[in-house]
Design a protein around this motif. Structure first.
Motif, mmCIF file in Angstrom:
data_model
loop_
_atom_site.group_PDB
_atom_site.id
_atom_site.type_symbol
_atom_site.label_atom_id
_atom_site.label_comp_id
_atom_site.label_asym_id
_atom_site.label_seq_id
_atom_site.Cartn_x
_atom_site.Cartn_y
_atom_site.Cartn_z
ATOM 1 N N LYS A 1 -3.285 -2.891 -3.132
ATOM 2 C CA LYS A 1 -2.347 -1.792 -3.393
ATOM 3 C C LYS A 1 -1.246 -1.787 -2.328
ATOM 4 N N THR B 1 1.110 -4.815 -2.880
ATOM 5 C CA THR B 1 1.981 -4.719 -4.056
ATOM 6 C C THR B 1 3.058 -3.644 -3.880
ATOM 7 N N ILE B 2 2.797 -2.668 -3.007
ATOM 8 C CA ILE B 2 3.830 -1.684 -2.679
ATOM 9 C C ILE B 2 4.810 -2.259 -1.654
ATOM 10 N N ASP C 1 0.593 -1.713 -7.731
ATOM 11 C CA ASP C 1 1.786 -0.911 -7.966
ATOM 12 C C ASP C 1 2.288 -1.090 -9.407
ATOM 13 N N GLN C 2 2.981 -0.085 -9.895
ATOM 14 C CA GLN C 2 3.450 -0.044 -11.285
ATOM 15 C C GLN C 2 4.256 -1.281 -11.682
ATOM 16 N N LYS C 3 5.039 -1.813 -10.757
ATOM 17 C CA LYS C 3 5.929 -2.931 -11.095
ATOM 18 C C LYS C 3 5.171 -4.221 -11.407
ATOM 19 N N TYR C 4 3.861 -4.253 -11.133
ATOM 20 C CA TYR C 4 3.040 -5.443 -11.385
ATOM 21 C C TYR C 4 2.225 -5.349 -12.681
#
Length: 488
Positions: free
Chosen positions: A28, A31-32, A337-340
């Motif tokens: 997490k 990915t952020i 993260d959401q973008k992944y």
């Protein structure tokens, strides 16, 4: 026997689970903190290194366990011979790699980051050297020491990673004790490199922690040339099998980075890590069970133990599969993260593929205890050919947004095929294996169908209801198995 086995497995699990949980917590964080392109570089370096480790480890961990329990060999002789072989191979690798670094960087396409390769050469060297001492702890039933070493290693890596990331964002005052060290690291590499540097230092700490085992247990005069030849002969087929596994596991990520983009590979790799939850379950099981399998290989009732334990492994594996894949939105939102989230459709496919691999790994005991690891090599090569086929199709098809699903199906078909081939190959020797094969097939179909239904309806409440009903049905169907397992 079962109580001691369960106790050891729990302690080993802490040593394996906690570092993995910490790594998932960092997933997490990474990915952020990292762009998808940076995360792709991070994943790519580990993908390449796993293939190299598969080669230089030479299958010596499995070889050590196999020869350790042969009556005509002294334990000190087996361990000393194995360690000396390992040290020679890894030292040779380190020297050749450093001298060939410019050529290797050019092939891999890392002209801007040669420091990544320097750090990974040492990571690979240190981690491989520590394989047999850690195996010695398992073989000598020292799960507590094994766990403590793993925890110290991951805590050092975690502290350094967090410190460097926060330092780079000016969260710490510049005049701290580590100021000059960090400034040197920062001038040497970038944020992705911080992760590799922390790994290198933690791997070095691991070597220091297992050094007493080298000092006390490795006796040079105990090196046996004849035994060394036998160990290498036994280990080389396992090595090829390990390399084949590494290719199956990492080729997709290596190719997506180079043939599509770092951005797509970043999403694919992050979602792949969620799917690797199943690998975590397999590893926990393997740590406690594998030495036990080898110990029991000479018993008259060995086949009974193998079948019973494998059936339990499958039941819990499928329960694990349903609970994770039935709650993908929750898990993926929590860990990356959401973008992944772009590649989340690969998760159920890769998780089931990993369960196939876990069953394959358990069944592979039959060719290891009859000293024919070459069988595993042949089967692994078939798996690699299937993986290559799917990846070639992926490369030559015009790229579309969902094409990355093709390599994921390649992993699924590859591991599934390997499992089927091994089953039919091995049942002529272990003819009692899986007398409940119809039950196994029904359990698989039931779990896959349920996951498909859950993922094709949008209300979370129905997802929980379906999973609850599934658990009740499984318990009622296998009540006797679960109760006997708990009692034992």
């Amino acid at each position: 026997m079962y109580k001691r086995l369960a106790k050891q497995t729990i302690i080993y699990s802490i040593g394996s689970i906690l570092p993995k949980i910490i790594n998932y917590a960092f997933l997490k964080f990474f990915t952020i903190s990292l762009k998808k392109e940076e995360f792709s570089l991070y994943t790519d370096m580990y993908s390449l290194s796993f293939i190299v480790i598969g080669f230089i480890s030479f299958g010596l961990e499995n070889t050590y366990f196999r020869f350790l329990y042969k009556k005509n060999y002294n334990q000190e002789t087996v361990f000393s011979t194995g360690v000396i072989i390992q040290l020679f191979i890894t030292s040779f690798f380190l020297i050749i790699s450093i001298h060939s670094i410019k050529y290797l960087i050019s092939i891999a396409g890392y002209h801007n980051h040669p420091e990544y390769f320097f750090m990974f050469f040492f990571i690979i060297f240190l981690d491989t050297v520590c394989i047999l001492p850690m195996a010695w702890l398992r073989a000598n039933e020292k799960p507590l020491k094994y766990t403590i070493i793993n925890l110290i290693k991951i805590l050092i890596q975690s502290f350094l990673t967090i410190y460097m990331f926060f330092y780079s964002n000016n969260f710490f005052i510049k005049k701290t004790y580590f100021f000059f060290i960090f400034e040197w690291i920062n001038s040497y590499t970038d944020r992705t490199g911080y992760i590799f540097f922390a790994n290198m230092i933690s791997s070095l700490s691991n070597l220091f922690l297992v050094f007493p085992i080298f000092f006390k247990k490795v006796i040079i005069r105990k090196f046996d040339k004849i035994l060394a030849k036998k160990m290498l002969k036994y280990g080389i087929p396992i090595m090829f099998g390990t390399i084949a596994f590494s290719i199956n596991e990492n080729l997709d990520k290596i190719l997506i980075k180079r043939w599509v983009s770092d951005e797509i590979n970043g999403s694919y790799s992050a979602c792949y890590k969620i799917a690797s939850f199943m690998s975590l379950y397999i590893r926990i099981f393997r740590l406690g069970i594998e030495p036990f399998f080898f110990k029991k290989s000479g018993d008259s009732n060995a086949k009974y133990y193998y079948e019973e334990i494998n059936y339990i492994f499958i039941l819990f594996g499928l329960i694990f599969y349903v609970l994770i894949c039935g709650n993908i939105p929750i898990f993926i939102g929590f860990f990356i993260d959401q973008k992944y989230h772009f590649a989340m459709s690969i998760i159920p496919i890769i998780m089931m593929a990993n369960l196939f691999l876990g069953i394959y790994t358990n069944l592979s005991i039959f060719y290891k205890i009859i000293d024919k690891p070459i069988i595993g090599t042949y089967i692994s090569l078939i798996g690699v050919l299937i993986t290559f086929l799917f990846n070639i199709i992926f490369i030559f098809l015009p790229y579309k947004n969902n094409n990355f699903i093709i390599p994921a199906w390649g992993t699924f078909v590859s591991y599934g095929s390997m499992l089927i081939i091994l089953y039919f190959w091995g049942k002529t020797i272990f003819f009692q294996f899986f007398k409940k094969k119809i039950n196994v097939i029904i359990h698989f179909l039931f779990a896959i169908l349920l996951v498909f239904i859950i993922n094709n309806q949008k209300k979370i409440i129905f997802s929980f209801i379906f999973q609850f009903i599934y658990l009740i049905i499984i318990f009622l169907l296998e009540k006797k198995i679960f109760i006997n397992f708990i009692k034992k």
